[in-house]
Design a protein around this motif. Structure first.
Motif, short mmCIF file in Angstrom:
data_model
loop_
_atom_site.label_atom_id
_atom_site.label_comp_id
_atom_site.label_asym_id
_atom_site.label_seq_id
_atom_site.Cartn_x
_atom_site.Cartn_y
_atom_site.Cartn_z
N ALA A 113 0.47 -1.32 0.02
CA ALA A 113 -0.17 -0.39 -0.10
C ALA A 113 1.60 1.15 -0.25
O ALA A 113 0.66 2.67 0.15
CB ALA A 113 -1.22 0.37 1.04
N ASP A 202 -15.13 2.58 5.28
CA ASP A 202 -14.28 4.02 4.22
C ASP A 202 -14.65 5.17 5.14
O ASP A 202 -13.84 5.86 5.10
CB ASP A 202 -15.04 4.41 3.07
N ARG A 251 -5.26 5.62 5.89
CA ARG A 251 -6.30 5.53 4.57
C ARG A 251 -5.74 4.36 3.55
O ARG A 251 -6.34 3.69 3.63
CB ARG A 251 -6.94 6.88 4.20
N PRO A 252 -5.03 4.44 3.64
CA PRO A 252 -4.18 3.81 2.29
C PRO A 252 -4.41 2.12 3.03
O PRO A 252 -4.80 1.29 1.96
CB PRO A 252 -2.55 3.75 2.23
N ALA A 255 -7.62 0.95 2.67
CA ALA A 255 -8.18 0.60 1.58
C ALA A 255 -7.54 -0.60 1.04
O ALA A 255 -7.99 -0.93 0.45
CB ALA A 255 -8.06 1.55 0.59
N LYS A 258 -9.42 -3.29 2.24
CA LYS A 258 -10.44 -3.45 1.39
C LYS A 258 -10.48 -4.15 0.29
O LYS A 258 -11.23 -5.26 -0.71
CB LYS A 258 -11.63 -2.05 0.96
N LYS A 259 -9.13 -3.76 -0.71
CA LYS A 259 -9.12 -4.68 -2.18
C LYS A 259 -8.81 -6.53 -1.96
O LYS A 259 -9.20 -7.20 -3.01
CB LYS A 259 -8.05 -3.83 -2.96
N GLU A 263 -13.56 -6.62 4.91
CA GLU A 263 -14.05 -4.80 5.41
C GLU A 263 -13.01 -4.40 6.70
O GLU A 263 -13.49 -5.67 8.11
CB GLU A 263 -15.75 -4.32 4.85
#
Ligand code: AMP
Ligand code: GLY
Length: 423
Positions: A113, A202, A251-252, A255, A258-259, A263
């Motif tokens: 990330a 998010d 944040r990264p 994310a 999530k990718k 979650e």
């Protein structure tokens, strides 16, 4: 609403204490809790790692919200099972909890990330690990990849110490399975801080900053522990730094999870080091810090029940947090000998007097024996006070601790010293 809290340490005492004071909460049940928590919640004798029994407890109690305090039940998948049965849960699923459960996973995800962190290698073979350590040189950091209650990190000053630590871990001597993979890391230098976030999908909501003292002895010397004291806010975390931790780290990583289909709902704890080359991530935890939670809950003015339920139900975007402007400082009293071996069952006196001197005493490793509070674990009490300055909060806590009547109790005398130097 009724809230079920899983856990029985100082962090869970702080959570139950705050939940009990939340207008939205009518009843707090805690499994297993401890004698201090019993003042703020109904304690049920179900272990925090007994997933089947916790599921049965949730079915019987039908809480509106379940808050999972410690990492072990998260890594074991308690949140997944509860969600599958329709419960609102504050705490990440197993796949997201890997961020804490495996330092190997966590470091690789950081790399993927683009999150700033120390250079690292993962080893499962002792000879290969030794070769790497000898070529990197000392100082060097050796980490057991799995869960080790905050004790699985050796900051080695010499190559020999590092080789010994890595071999010990890989042979399964020091941390069992948790040491079957070791991460070797470049040694970073700087000031550490804890930046925690409430995460719901998010939405990422920063908590106030804090700083803990992981080393056992004054001056941050000695072996690492789960944490010997903490305070909030941490003056070294300026608004710019807090924002950088949010944008470049939190944040990264959320994310990237999530990718991978994971979650995150729960607390993301980012341990950072402020180095001369900028911010570096030391570790992620997937729950509130212990003892950071104690000063944080002491300062939080918002309704904790409402906030955590909103996160569990993915409505966190409308929520903002209110904080007491004062500083909060927590000194941990541990059993003499911790993080090594120590004796238990010793009577602890003076607790009412300590509270009467202006503190809140959060219980961790305590038990009750014939009406007397005794020590039952390594970290035992978290004595916490608010003050206009760190010095003031510190003076209140240490003044109150003079009333402690427990010869086998140990605590550091300098919690908050870095912040006081800045004052
Ligand atoms: P961790 O559980 O990974 O946060 O490690 C526990 C503690 O060990 C940290 O709070 C730091 O004090 C120290 N530590 C961890 N990684 C490093 C590193 N790469 N360089 C220097 N100190 C470290
Ligand atoms: N105080 C550090 C931790 O909770 O991991």
């Amino acid at each position: 609403m009724k809230v079920l809290v899983v856990g029985g340490g100082g962090r869970e005492h702080a959570l139950c204490w705050k939940l009990k004071r939340s207008p939205s909460v009518s009843e707090v049940v805690c499994a297993p809790g401890n004698p201090g928590i019993a003042h703020d919640a109904r304690c049920v004798n179900v272990g925090a790692e007994d997933i089947d029994a916790l599921m049965k407890l949730a079915r019987d109690e039908q809480p509106k919200l379940v808050v999972i305090g410690p990492e072990v039940p998260l890594v074991l998948g308690l949140a997944d099972q509860l969600r599958a049965e329709g419960f609102a849960v504050y705490g990440p699923d197993q796949a997201a909890a890997e961020l804490e459960g495996s330092k190997t996973f966590s470091k690789r995800l950081m790399h993927e990330a683009g999150v700033p962190t120390a250079r690292f290698e993962v080893h499962t073979d002792a000879d290969a690990a030794e070769e790497a350590i000898r070529s990197w040189g000392a100082p060097i950091v050796i980490k057991a990849s799995g869960l080790a209650a905050g004790k699985g990190v050796i900051v080695a000053r010499s190559v020999d110490e590092a080789v010994h630590a890595a071999r010990d871990m890989l042979a399964g001597n020091s941390f069992g399975d948790a040491g079957s993979q070791v991460v070797i890391e470049e040694c970073l230098v700087g000031e550490e801080a804890s930046c925690l976030f409430l995460v719901s999908g998010d939405t990422i909501l920063p908590l106030a900053s804090s700083q803990d003292h992981k080393a056992l002895l004054d001056g941050d010397k000695g072996p690492n522990t789960g944490g010997m004291g903490a305070y909030s806010p941490a003056p070294c975390v300026t608004d710019d730094i807090a924002n950088e931790v949010l944008e470049r780290i939190a944040r990264p990583i959320i994310a990237a999870l999530k990718k991978r289909g994971a979650e995150f709902i729960g607390t993301l704890y980012v341990g950072v080091m402020l180095t001369d080359e900028g911010l570096k991530t030391l570790e992620f935890n997937v729950r509130f810090g212990d003892p950071e939670c104690q000063p944080l809950m002491s300062r939080l003015k918002s309704d904790l029940g409402e906030v955590l339920l909103a996160a569990a139900e993915k409505r966190l975007d409308g929520i903002s947090l209110e904080w007491d402007d004062r500083m909060a400082l927590c000194v941990v009293v541990s059993s003499d000998g911790y993080p090594g071996s120590f004796s238990t069952g010793e009577a602890i006196g003076g607790l009412d007097e300590i509270e009467a001197a202006g503190t809140t005493v959060f219980h961790a490793g305590t038990a009750e024996k014939s009406g007397i509070i005794v020590n039952s674990g390594g970290r035992v009490l978290g004595v916490t006070a608010l003050g206009a300055t760190v010095s003031e909060a510190q003076a209140t806590v240490y003044g109150a601790l003079k009333k402690l009547d427990w010869p086998g109790g140990f605590y550091r005398r300098d919690i908050g010293y870095r912040a006081i130097e800045r004052e």
